[in-house]
Design an enzyme around this catalytic site. Structure first.
Site: not given
Length: 404
Positions: A123, A200, A203, A362
């Site tokens: 992302h 990250d 999700q 993104c």
């Protein structure tokens, strides 16, 4: 435990709406999830009954707000198996959490020719901050490429990790393709050369349990609104050894120990990184979302989601003019229709009450690497989706095809 999804959906008032004359089929969960009633109640309760600032006053309301705020931090720590609530920093979301690390670690502990490793599938929030760090410090940004199946090329990653690698920043699940990255293996490779690791998890946390200690990462970032909590609240988990070394990235009230006109000393983590009045209601409601999720049989929900994913992939791959991108494993499925712009298809689906996302998600470098100039249509699942939702999307694509 048998989970009745149709009963569980009653917890989510938004899902009962009629959109464009049709019952809402909400398949844009990778962008943001809907909120269950207990989360809405937590927000309402804070503003209606206990609205006060935290950590600053001796009156009763402030005491209640402070206890609820810190209890939420404890809930989040348990949720991701962090060793201590002091390793949980409230942020506005994943993007701010990654920027905090980019400033606090990247700009203060990296130098000329150090290497930062990210992947093609990231992302933008996990690419742009590191480009800025590289420009400011002289560090080198290196990219893990994709294999032929659009998954990360682990062999290439192994070659790219060198003694100069100081940071690996990697997504747990691709927001665009729904592929689960082998983060444990990548973290182990990075740790072998002494690199710091950031994951990250935006999700991931809404789809399956996460254990930051088992992963062995130094930092883990995620957003509340992608796990059934409000927007504007997120989390950065950081190991104490780094939180103690990193300087604050914003300064002002709440994050200080002492201030004179000549000198300031800073509070201990996590407060050192939480300048100003935080999103108190958001943090408390995120704690409510954690309670809600942990009150469910997450293994059963994961099996349910996997069944929906299989149903969706089988339906899409049976269509001659549809091409599924990559190998979706959690949450999101990206696809394109021959000679049809993704936005046109999404508009025709919206006319049928079906909410999906289109574009680059993104993740423009990923789309460029895959040769997808116009991006994709992305249908993203949550546990409250049903077989009927998936069937409605597949039928909606057939209907759209007739109209095109």
């Amino acid at each position: 435990m048998i989970v009745d999804i149709r009963v569980l959906r009653r917890d989510f008032p938004t899902l009962a709406q009629i959109v464009n004359g049709h019952p809402l089929v909400y398949l844009d969960n990778a962008a943001t999830t809907q909120k269950p009633q207990p989360v809405l109640d937590a927000l309402n309760h804070y503003y209606r009954d206990t609205n006060a600032n935290v950590h600053r006053a001796s009156h009763a309301l402030s005491g209640q707000a402070t206890r609820a705020f810190e209890q939420a931090r404890e809930k989040v720590a348990r949720f991701i198996h962090a060793p201590s609530p002091s390793e949980i920093i409230w942020t506005r979301g994943t993007t701010e959490a990654i920027n905090l690390v980019a400033f606090g670690f990247g700009r203060h502990f990296l130098q000329q020719d150090d290497e930062i490793l990210v992947s093609t599938s990231e992302h933008h929030a996990n690419i742009v901050p590191w480009q800025q760090v590289a420009a400011a410090t002289g560090a080198v940004l290196k990219i893990i490429p994709l294999s032929g199946s659009a998954e990360l090329d682990l062999a290439a990653a192994e070659r790219l990790i060198t003694p100069r690698t100081r940071l690996l920043a990697i997504g747990h699940v691709s927001n665009a393709l729904g592929q689960v990255n082998p983060v444990a293996e990548l973290i182990a490779m990075a740790k072998a050369v002494g690199a710091v690791t950031l994951v990250d998890g935006a999700q991931a946390v809404g789809h399956f349990p996460v254990d930051v200690q088992a992963l062995g990462c130094d930092f883990y970032a995620f957003s509340g609104h992608k796990m059934f909590a409000p927007t504007g609240i997120g989390v950065l988990y950081g190991k104490t050894e780094w939180l103690e070394k990193m300087p604050p990235w914003q300064t002002g009230g709440e994050m200080i120990k002492t201030v004179s006109l000549e000198h300031t000393t800073f509070a201990e983590p996590p407060f050192k990184f939480e300048a100003g009045t935080p999103n108190i209601a958001g943090a408390i409601a995120l704690g409510a979302a954690v309670d809600y999720l942990q009150g469910l049989d997450r293994a059963a929900l994961q099996r349910h989601e996997h069944g929906l994913l299989t149903q969706l992939l089988n339906g899409l791959t049976a269509m001659d003019d549809i091409r599924v991108i990559g190998r979706p494993q959690a949450g999101s499925v990206s696809f394109v229709m021959d000679e049809v712009h993704p936005q046109d298809l999404a508009t025709l689906l919206d006319m049928q009450g079906i909410a999906v996302r289109t574009g680059h998600h993104c993740a423009m470098p990923l789309m460029q690497a895959l040769g997808l100039k116009n991006g994709t249509v992305r249908a993203s699942l949550a546990f409250y989706n049903t077989e009927d939702d998936v069937a409605a999307l597949l039928a909606g694509i057939d209907k759209a095809r007739e109209l095109l």
